[in-house]
Design a protein around this motif. Structure first.
Motif, PDB file in Angstrom:
ATOM      1  N   ARG B  84       0.835  -1.214   0.000  1.00  0.00           N
ATOM      2  CA  ARG B  84       0.000   0.000   0.000  1.00  0.00           C
ATOM      3  C   ARG B  84       0.858   1.248   0.000  1.00  0.00           C
ATOM      4  N   ARG B  85       1.870   1.257   0.882  1.00  0.00           N
ATOM      5  CA  ARG B  85       2.723   2.452   0.977  1.00  0.00           C
ATOM      6  C   ARG B  85       3.473   2.668  -0.324  1.00  0.00           C
ATOM      7  N   PHE B  86       3.928   1.581  -0.870  1.00  0.00           N
ATOM      8  CA  PHE B  86       4.738   1.645  -2.090  1.00  0.00           C
ATOM      9  C   PHE B  86       3.954   2.281  -3.233  1.00  0.00           C
ATOM     10  N   LEU B  87       2.710   1.869  -3.382  1.00  0.00           N
ATOM     11  CA  LEU B  87       1.914   2.397  -4.498  1.00  0.00           C
ATOM     12  C   LEU B  87       1.710   3.897  -4.357  1.00  0.00           C
ATOM     13  N   LEU B  88       1.408   4.310  -3.133  1.00  0.00           N
ATOM     14  CA  LEU B  88       1.185   5.733  -2.892  1.00  0.00           C
ATOM     15  C   LEU B  88       2.474   6.518  -3.085  1.00  0.00           C
ATOM     16  N   LEU B  89       3.559   5.936  -2.600  1.00  0.00           N
ATOM     17  CA  LEU B  89       4.853   6.621  -2.694  1.00  0.00           C
ATOM     18  C   LEU B  89       5.249   6.828  -4.143  1.00  0.00           C
ATOM     19  N   LYS B  90       5.041   5.811  -4.936  1.00  0.00           N
ATOM     20  CA  LYS B  90       5.430   5.931  -6.348  1.00  0.00           C
ATOM     21  C   LYS B  90       4.661   7.046  -7.028  1.00  0.00           C
ATOM     22  N   LYS B  91       3.382   7.118  -6.687  1.00  0.00           N
ATOM     23  CA  LYS B  91       2.543   8.178  -7.281  1.00  0.00           C
ATOM     24  C   LYS B  91       3.133   9.534  -6.953  1.00  0.00           C
ATOM     25  N   MET B  92       3.473   9.691  -5.671  1.00  0.00           N
ATOM     26  CA  MET B  92       3.984  10.975  -5.235  1.00  0.00           C
ATOM     27  C   MET B  92       5.313  11.277  -5.908  1.00  0.00           C
ATOM     28  N   GLU B 101      10.246   3.175 -12.770  1.00  0.00           N
ATOM     29  CA  GLU B 101      11.137   2.022 -12.629  1.00  0.00           C
ATOM     30  C   GLU B 101      12.194   2.192 -11.550  1.00  0.00           C
ATOM     31  N   ARG B 102      12.311   3.401 -11.008  1.00  0.00           N
ATOM     32  CA  ARG B 102      13.368   3.617 -10.027  1.00  0.00           C
ATOM     33  C   ARG B 102      13.010   3.041  -8.663  1.00  0.00           C
ATOM     34  N   ILE B 103      11.742   2.865  -8.407  1.00  0.00           N
ATOM     35  CA  ILE B 103      11.343   2.246  -7.139  1.00  0.00           C
ATOM     36  C   ILE B 103      10.635   0.947  -7.496  1.00  0.00           C
ATOM     37  N   GLN B 104      11.135  -0.155  -7.009  1.00  0.00           N
ATOM     38  CA  GLN B 104      10.504  -1.418  -7.365  1.00  0.00           C
ATOM     39  C   GLN B 104      10.250  -2.264  -6.129  1.00  0.00           C
ATOM     40  N   LEU B 105       9.140  -2.982  -6.173  1.00  0.00           N
ATOM     41  CA  LEU B 105       8.770  -3.874  -5.081  1.00  0.00           C
ATOM     42  C   LEU B 105       8.862  -5.300  -5.605  1.00  0.00           C
ATOM     43  N   VAL B 106       9.617  -6.126  -4.903  1.00  0.00           N
ATOM     44  CA  VAL B 106       9.847  -7.496  -5.386  1.00  0.00           C
ATOM     45  C   VAL B 106       9.438  -8.487  -4.302  1.00  0.00           C
TER      46      VAL B 106
END
Lengths: 322, 161, 668
Positions: B84-92, B101-106
């Motif tokens: 959840r945090r990751f998706l919001l963070l990427k948007k911001m 592509e600079r932030i990825q969740l694996v």
């Protein structure tokens, strides 16, 4: 529902009954076929065994034409009633998608005819697939006015319709049941014979007749052992082999099989109340008359389920998996 | 530039799954891009979005967060919160000019060394293609929000100074 | 500004690290960093000499922090923490930099590896400066144990613990304990009668003063943590009053309805609607199958109640919910047999005379539906030839890739039983490899060779009744390639046995979620370490044993169950266990009572105090994941040993070579 339609060479000639009956039942099932303009032979099984690239180019010309003609309705789908045509078209599309090299080579060949094909554009489907999955058993059951009671049908898939193993298929690859269920929906008694997805010999009739005749013999014997009145097929090659060579089998092995081989669309037509003449009946070599005469007005009383003897062990339930 | 740009990626790996996956990749002698530098956390859920921003700010060209597969989190559902945090963070971050592509969740379980190694290789190439992040210019220097560094001459900050 | 004295030790690990990373360079470079008092490189830091280096430096140089750059902390964090502790330094003032698994082993690029090593070392150095001493927490261990599953593994674990004087709750979902072993006839390789060796143990477990047997029960809820679990069990209603039931069996006799017994008889036999799964059932109380009972369906009959001499039948009986505390849990839930219907080529379910292994076990069992006689499906005809197909559903990319370990042995056992009971019958075993690794197993195989079994090395392609050649009419034909002679063969037989493989229980995923532990993609529970710790799981306090961890035979299951019991007994004896202090704590003064953290915690470890409007972490329940730490908008939750300061400085350290000059933007 509209589909692009690729009849293939055999439906113009020895499988004309298949074509006729398919056209006859399409309307009642709500299907509109849009025949591919200027289609060419798919090369059947011969060409691929000689030279892959020209073979795939030959097949892909049809795919390119289909894409070009923007066959309307149902997302660019191309329906082939013949199993070999179906498999060829499906394989060409699949392998072009998998191998960019093949795609490039094929497209450079197509370019000579100002054509181009992007793999994945056209969805290739078999006629049986759209009948059981898109039209659905319920819709068909509603249209059945003359159920095929008392007729023991052995549904025969042939080997191509669920192959190859590495590609998704619309039915189980080891033990398909869609045609069985379709025949059952038409009111017939379905004979689930074990060789229903075994090879009919294909073009071996031309290459090594004795091998083909043995394969055909096995199928006829198995259907006969299970007391089938007729065999219903989905492929012109299978129909031809089992029908036209039945006499040769009888001569060679001293048997006397007399099993008519018909197309599933012909049976759908009969159940819909369409006249047999409009469904290509009479074109088959082993006369279907005597078998069709068995169709009764009422389903035969279910042979009283033989009460299992006291000692008999229960069979495993074949209900839900798990 | 004749020397190939080597991106620096900071990886936050969870102790139970992805860190062990990276260990396994090493034990199995799988060779992969050395561009990812690992920081161990107990759970991917510990990764505060501020860590990600901090890393990018301090010169990292990308950040990888790796955790257990959904449903297999050692702490039940920490990885879901990470998602959840990751998706919001990427948007911001996107609005600030930091590319997707600079932030990825694996997701990688402890037995999936190959998967993690492949993910690192893939991400390294993707970030390499994007080029250095250059946070100072891209984000702080009034970049145009499309990951383009602002021309230094027009940087309002530079002007002020 | 140097406030700490950090000792940095860069390990060569022979050539494992030194072969790729320039360890001397890294050590020298580290020695130049802030706060670093001394930096050394050494061949094997984990050796006693290596540890001595650390201990001596701590004492002589007054080191306040230690960093070891070597392998993964999962390997040696404990080792080096021990060294620090021995030298009087709190073990949590130690940090490791993983420059082997994450660096030297993962790349051939020496320059990049050395650069990366420096980054990782620097990160550790920056981090360790912010680390503070922490003390482990004592946790009391409740001496009761919960064992889930009453098969041979569960019974073994229960007896081991109970005999050692500890109380055990043994929960079993079926009406009787015994599991799959109770279904078997003979066990390989000794051909011991399975029931004969199992039932004494079952009786022991049922009567042991230290074992509370909860049969026909399911676990509903599991709360708590190591040493302090609260278990909620649903004891399903048998409709039999246990105190009054004498186990006479008249109810079963008089019951007019028979149904196919899908569980114990593997679908091959029948049972009554009020039934005991088998005569030696423990406990002896029968159970009413409500789904098929005339009374429950239509309100009639009640024959069992009418004839019961002690009025022990109670149709109104309700499920009972029980709650109790335990300190440890052992899962011994067993396996399911691979469903042979998934392989239509073998004809199971379609062809009458194709049987699975469990069906055949029941057939040859003297107490089974055929009294131990081998008959075809008609129940009267003896087969003259039997084919046994190995690896059904196992070693198969289409179904399960793994080997199920026990099937070769039980296939040989079947071959032997056929020879024994049908002398003169032909037996064909279709195998891929003969896997007989245990004690006496290979010798058993030889015995079968001498008994005249035909072994055909080739996976059976098909079982069919479509006769083709003379001699095949009316038979089942097994077609396989005999790879040793390189020919296709068609063997006509009367009966086919499918040696189906072992699979995890169908609901193993749900169970693992209930207990908050993991299972792998095949559904088997995940052990803590595949080589060195097969009985513990990643969750403290929960252990696994037997087939639920992976396919195995009875001796291995018993061994594993005893190991799990010993592990638990050890904890009970200790009475108190020291738990890792990696937990969260809330600074109450700064807490604004927003309660965001409350719902974040998967262990419900955070409570809210209405009166003071602050949240508090219950230390013992906290497992240290740090999710609440990241979520707190005020940043006032401290995640011990993973604080914001520590991680932020780790980030700064790790980016030593790409950090830019101090920013233009003020106010940092």
């Amino acid at each position: 529902m509209k589909y692009g339609y690729y009849p293939g060479c055999s439906l113009e000639r020895n499988a004309i009954a298949y074509h006729q009956s398919a056209m006859a039942v399409a309307g009642p099932m709500g299907i509109e076929f849009d025949e591919l303009d200027d289609w060419n032979c798919c090369g059947a099984t011969e060409y691929i065994s000689i030279d892959l690239l020209p073979a795939y180019a030959l097949i892909s010309r049809n795919l390119a034409l289909a894409a070009q003609q923007e066959l309307e309705g149902n997302g660019n789908q191309l329906v082939a009633p013949c199993s070999a045509c179906f498999l060829n078209l499906k394989k060409a599309d699949h392998y072009m998608a998998e191998s960019p090299e093949l795609s490039e080579n094929v497209n450079s060949a197509l370019a000579a005819g100002n054509l181009h094909y992007e793999p994945g554009t056209v969805s290739v489907r078999h006629l049986l697939d759209i009948v059981v999955d898109d039209v659905g058993f319920n819709a068909i059951a509603e249209k059945v006015t003359n159920p095929l009671y008392n007729l023991r049908i052995a549904p025969y898939y042939g080997c191509m319709i669920v192959r190859p193993g590495n590609m998704k298929s619309f039915d189980d690859q080891e033990y398909p049941t869609s045609l069985d269920e379709l025949m059952s929906t038409l009111g017939a008694e379905v004979v689930d014979f074990p060789l229903k997805a075994h090879c009919c010999g294909g073009h071996m009739t031309q290459i090594s007749e004795s091998v083909a005749l043995e394969l055909i013999r096995r199928l006829l014997k198995n259907a006969s052992d299970y007391d089938a009145d007729m065999i219903v097929t989905v492929c012109p090659m299978c129909q031809l082999n089992l029908d036209a060579y039945q006499d040769a089998v009888n001569k060679k092995f001293g048997t006397n099989y007399n099993i008519p081989i018909l197309y599933f669309t012909q049976m759908i037509g009969l159940a819909f109340g369409i006249s047999p003449d409009d469904l290509g009946f009479g074109k088959e070599i082993v006369d279907a008359g005597p078998a069709l005469a068995k169709i009764g007005a009422e389903p035969s009383p279910k042979a009283k389920e033989k009460r299992p003897s006291k000692e008999a062990l229960p069979m495993p339930s074949m209900g839900e998996d798990g | 530039m004749n020397e190939q740009f080597e991106p620096v990626i900071v990886g936050f790996l969870c102790n139970w799954c992805s860190y062990r996956a990276a260990d396994l990749a090493g034990t199995a002698r799988i060779k992969y891009a050395p561009n990812m530098r690992t920081i161990r956390v107990m759970c991917s859920g510990r990764v505060d979005p501020q860590f990600v921003i901090k890393a990018l700010r301090e010169g990292a060209d990308g950040v990888m967060i790796a955790g257990c597969h959904p449903g297999e989190c050692h702490y039940v559902e920490g990885n879901i919160k990470t998602l959840r945090r990751f998706l919001l963070l990427k948007k911001m971050l996107k609005q600030l000019g930091v590319e997707d592509e600079r932030i990825q969740l694996v997701w990688a379980s402890a037995s999936e060394g190959t998967i993690l190694a492949d993910a690192v290789d893939r991400m390294t190439e993707q970030v390499r293609e994007l080029g250095p992040l250059n946070w100072q210019n891209t984000v702080l220097g009034g970049g145009n929000g499309q990951g383009q560094p602002a021309p230094i001459e027009n940087s309002p900050v530079a002007e002020e100074v | 500004m140097n406030k700490e004295k950090v000792g940095v030790y860069v390990c060569h690990c022979g050539t494992n690290i030194a072969g790729v990373v320039d360890v001397e360079d890294v050590a020298t470079w580290a020695g130049e960093q802030d706060n670093v008092e001394i930096a050394r490189d050494y061949k094997f830091m984990c050796s006693s000499l290596g540890q001595d280096l650390i201990e001596d430096d701590i004492k002589e140089k007054g080191l306040t922090r230690v960093v070891v750059a070597a392998c993964s902390p999962h390997m040696h964090e404990k080792t080096f923490r021990g060294a620090c502790e021995r030298a009087g330094l709190n073990p949590f003032l130690f940090e490791m930099a993983n420059i082997r698994e994450h660096n030297s082993w993962a790349t051939n690029d020496k320059v990049a590896a050395t650069q990366k090593a420096k980054a990782l070392v620097n990160a550790a150095v920056e981090r360790v400066v912010f680390q503070v001493p922490l003390e482990k927490l004592p946790i009391e261990i409740n001496p009761n144990t919960l064992i889930v599953g009453g098969g041979i593994s569960g019974i073994t674990a229960a007896l081991e613990l109970a005999d050692a004087g500890n109380h055990v709750y043994l929960v079993e979902r079926e009406p009787s304990i015994g599991g799959h072993m109770a279904q078997l006839d003979k066990t390989f390789p000794t051909l011991d009668c399975s029931a004969c060796i199992l039932t004494p143990k079952m009786v022991d477990a049922g009567q042991h003063p230290n074992i509370t047997l909860l049969s026909y029960s399911e676990i509903e809820e599991v709360d708590g943590y190591l040493g302090n679990f609260t278990i909620t069990v649903r004891k399903k209603a048998r409709c039999v009053i246990e105190e009054d039931c004498t186990g006479c069996g008249i109810c079963e006799e008089k019951c007019p309805i028979k149904v196919v017994d899908d569980v114990f008889e593997a679908g091959l036999g029948y049972r009554k609607v009020i039934y005991r799964p088998f005569p030696q059932a423990v406990p002896k109380y029968p159970v009413i199958d409500k789904e098929n009972c005339t009374y429950f369906l239509r309100g009639k009959c009640k024959a069992c109640q009418i004839f019961c001499p002690t009025e022990a039948i109670d149709f109104e009986q309700e499920d009972e919910i029980l709650k109790f505390q335990v300190g440890n849990i052992i899962l011994t839930t067993g396996f399911d047999l691979f469903d042979a219907r998934r392989i239509p080529q073998y004809g199971y379910g379609r062809l009458a005379n194709v049987f699975t292994s469990l069906e055949f076990e029941r057939m040859v069992n003297a107490a089974g539906p055929t009294g131990g006689n081998i008959f075809m499906r008609d129940g009267v005809t003896e087969p003259q030839s039997v084919a046994i197909i190995h690896c059904v559903g196992s070693r198969d990319k289409n179904y399960n890739e793994y080997c199920s370990k026990v099937c070769c042995m039980y296939s040989l056992k079947f071959a032997h039983l056929v020879h024994e009971r049908l002398p003169g019958a032909d037996v064909y075993n279709f195998y891929i490899d003969m896997r007989t690794p245990g004690k006496g197993y290979e010798e058993f195989y030889h015995r079968l060779l001498e008994e005249g079994t035909h072994f055909i090395r080739g996976r059976a392609a098909e079982v069919t009744d479509a006769a083709r050649l003379p001699g095949e009419e009316g038979k089942l034909i097994v077609q396989a390639e005999d790879t040793l002679i390189g020919k296709q063969r068609r063997i006509p037989v009367d009966m086919v046995l499918l040696s189906a493989g072992i699979e995890a229980r169908g609901d193993s995923k749900e169970i693992s979620q209930l207990f908050r532990m993991g299972c792998d993609f095949d559904g088997f529970f995940t052990e803590r370490h595949p080589k060195l710790d097969p009985v513990a799981t990643m969750t403290e306090g929960i252990y696994i044993a037997g087939a639920c961890q992976g396919p195995k035979d009875i001796p291995d299951s018993v061994a594993q169950a005893a190991a799990a019991a010993a592990r638990v007994a050890g904890l009970i004896t200790q009475g108190t266990v020291m738990m890792e202090p990696v937990r969260a704590s809330i600074n109450e003064e700064a807490c604004s009572g927003c309660r965001i953290c409350n719902t974040m915690c998967p262990y419900n470890a955070i409570v809210f105090h209405e009166d003071r409007n602050v949240s508090e972490v219950i230390t013992a329940l906290c497992q240290g994941c740090g999710t609440c730490v990241a979520a707190c908008p005020s940043g006032i939750i401290t995640g011990a040993h993973f604080t914001n300061d520590q991680i932020v400085s780790e980030i700064e350290g790790i980016l030593w070579d790409v950090r830019s000059e101090p920013e233009l933007v003020p106010g940092d």
